[in-house]
Design a protein around this motif. Structure first.
Motif, short mmCIF file in Angstrom:
data_model
loop_
_atom_site.label_atom_id
_atom_site.label_comp_id
_atom_site.label_asym_id
_atom_site.label_seq_id
_atom_site.Cartn_x
_atom_site.Cartn_y
_atom_site.Cartn_z
N GLY A 140 0.87 -1.20 0.09
CA GLY A 140 -0.03 0.04 -0.04
C GLY A 140 0.87 1.12 -0.01
O GLY A 140 2.17 1.27 0.05
N VAL A 141 0.11 2.29 0.04
CA VAL A 141 0.73 3.60 0.26
C VAL A 141 0.13 4.55 1.27
O VAL A 141 -1.06 4.61 1.12
N ASP A 142 0.82 4.97 2.12
CA ASP A 142 0.29 5.67 3.37
C ASP A 142 0.19 7.24 2.68
O ASP A 142 0.94 7.97 2.73
N PHE A 143 -1.05 7.54 2.87
CA PHE A 143 -1.40 8.90 2.77
C PHE A 143 -1.74 9.68 4.15
O PHE A 143 -2.18 10.70 4.05
N GLY A 144 -1.35 9.12 5.05
CA GLY A 144 -1.74 9.66 6.38
C GLY A 144 -0.19 9.96 7.01
O GLY A 144 0.66 10.56 6.35
N ASN A 145 -0.38 9.86 8.34
CA ASN A 145 0.85 10.36 9.00
C ASN A 145 1.31 9.43 10.06
O ASN A 145 0.36 8.39 10.47
N ALA A 146 2.27 9.69 10.72
CA ALA A 146 2.63 8.65 11.83
C ALA A 146 1.34 8.51 12.91
O ALA A 146 1.40 7.32 13.50
N ASP A 147 0.71 9.45 13.36
CA ASP A 147 -0.35 9.36 14.34
C ASP A 147 -1.46 8.83 13.75
O ASP A 147 -2.32 8.39 14.39
N ASP A 148 -1.72 9.05 12.30
CA ASP A 148 -2.88 8.67 11.86
C ASP A 148 -2.62 7.92 10.45
O ASP A 148 -3.01 8.69 9.40
N PRO A 149 -2.17 6.93 10.27
CA PRO A 149 -1.81 6.20 9.12
C PRO A 149 -3.07 5.91 8.19
O PRO A 149 -4.07 5.53 8.67
#
Length: 75
Positions: A13-22
């Motif tokens: 996959g590709v993470d479009f979030g951030n460390a706190d909210d993947p």
């Protein structure tokens, strides 16, 4: 009309979030076409993905060929 160029397989996959909210997307489509040919591809994908079970099948697909088989079977 070919779906091959529109279907990258991204098993992690590709993470479009951030460390706190993947927010990981495992099904992505990149579509471009000459004239209006891309509209047929978008229509086929949209109809297929209207059923959440089909989205799960796409996310679980292990190869481009499997994704194409799924989408080619869409009515």
């Amino acid at each position: 009309l070919s779906l091959h160029d529109a279907l990258p397989i991204l098993p992690k996959g590709v993470d479009f979030g951030n460390a706190d909210d993947p927010k990981v997307a495992t099904v992505l489509f990149g579509i471009a076409g000459i004239g209006n040919e891309h509209l047929e591809i978008i229509q086929k994908i949209s109809i297929f993905c209207a059923d959440v079970d089909n989205v799960i099948k796409l996310a679980d697909a292990q190869s481009e060929e499997e994704v194409i088989r799924l989408l080619d079977g869409a009515e």
